[in-house]
Design an enzyme around this catalytic site. Structure first.
Site, short mmCIF file in Angstrom:
data_model
loop_
_atom_site.label_atom_id
_atom_site.label_comp_id
_atom_site.label_asym_id
_atom_site.label_seq_id
_atom_site.Cartn_x
_atom_site.Cartn_y
_atom_site.Cartn_z
N HIS A 110 0.84 -1.21 0.00
CA HIS A 110 0.00 0.00 0.00
C HIS A 110 0.87 1.25 0.00
CE1 HIS A 110 -3.73 2.25 1.48
NE2 HIS A 110 -2.75 3.13 1.61
N GLU A 111 1.83 1.28 0.92
CA GLU A 111 2.69 2.47 1.02
C GLU A 111 3.62 2.60 -0.19
OE1 GLU A 111 1.96 4.68 3.05
OE2 GLU A 111 0.60 3.45 4.25
N HIS A 114 1.91 4.48 -2.92
CA HIS A 114 1.99 5.92 -2.69
C HIS A 114 3.37 6.46 -3.08
CE1 HIS A 114 -1.85 6.79 -0.86
NE2 HIS A 114 -1.73 5.75 -0.06
N HIS A 129 -6.02 8.37 -2.54
CA HIS A 129 -6.56 7.09 -3.00
C HIS A 129 -7.49 7.28 -4.19
CE1 HIS A 129 -5.66 6.33 1.37
NE2 HIS A 129 -4.95 5.41 0.78
#
Length: 246
Positions: A110-111, A114, A129
């Site tokens: 997830h990170e 980003h 998101h």
């Protein structure tokens, strides 16, 4: 001759066993339950390098990734300081040490999404998101069998660390959903530093009184002088947190 044959057969068996193990690793989903036994305590940097090569075309080589031993209110955070600046990922050790291996994998991925959007200047959605994030999230989920989501909810672990409690003695103590309670992982009393403070003072006006703290906390703090806390706003820094609570 028989002895040589025995040795050769043993070596072949060992080779076949290693080859089978390698093949299993290569075909397993990243979140297959068997990983909990094969690699229950993975190396964070090793996972990062592997995922960078497999899913982000090696573009995250300059990104820093570290465990955070003190981060208790969010599972992961990715910070980026402007165009061409430092991109840093922090993963919460206190929260994720209670969780299955797959939660670490999905939080890290997830990170990393980003981070990829930050360093490629494709982070057009400042909420973090938007369509670009979801495009990569779905792509990696399809490739790996993972279940990366927009938000993770590690409520039980977060609650475990929120051991400093205050309660308002004003009217809000009778109102849902909080009934005047503020619970935190650190000994930081509600104050004007909180974004909601002015609204509370206007609507309620009560005083927050500390009602609970970790056992022997007051004794540990005796003899120590607390330093004032200062906050600095860096307008050139954008930070994304995977999970946060007041």
């Amino acid at each position: 001759m028989d002895e040589d044959l025995t040795v050769a057969l043993r070596l072949q068996e060992e080779w076949d066993a290693r080859a089978a193990k390698r093949a299993a690793r290569e075909t397993l989903s990243l979140v297959d339950p068997s990983w909990e036994l094969l690699d229950p305590n993975p190396n964070l940097q090793g996972l990062f390098v592997q995922f960078n090569d497999c899913f982000f075309w090696g573009r995250l080589g300059a990104v820093e990734v570290k465990w955070s031993p003190r981060m208790t209110l969010c599972a992961g955070i990715c910070s980026y300081e402007g165009r061409g600046g430092m991109c840093s990922i922090r993963i919460s050790e206190p929260l994720l040490k209670f969780r299955p291996r797959k939660d670490l994998v999905e939080t890290l991925l997830h990170e990393m999404i980003h981070a990829y959007l930050f360093i490629t200047n494709n982070d057009k959605d400042r909420e973090g998101h938007g369509p670009e994030f979801c495009k990569h999230m779905h792509r990696i989920n399809r490739l790996t069998g993972a279940n990366i989501t927009v938000h993770h909810t590690f409520h039980s672990e977060v609650e475990e660390y929120r051991r400093h409690w205050w309660r308002c003695n004003g009217p809000c103590q009778h109102k849902q959903p909080y009934y005047g309670y503020v619970k935190r992982a650190t000994n930081r009393a509600p104050s004007a530093h909180d974004s909601w403070w002015a609204e509370h003072q206007k609507a309620c006006g009560g005083t927050y009184i500390k009602i609970k703290e970790p056992e022997n906390y007051s004794k540990k703090g005796k003899g120590k002088t607390k330093q004032p806390v200062s906050t600095v706003e860096n307008k050139g820094t954008f930070t994304h947190t995977l999970l946060s609570f007041l």
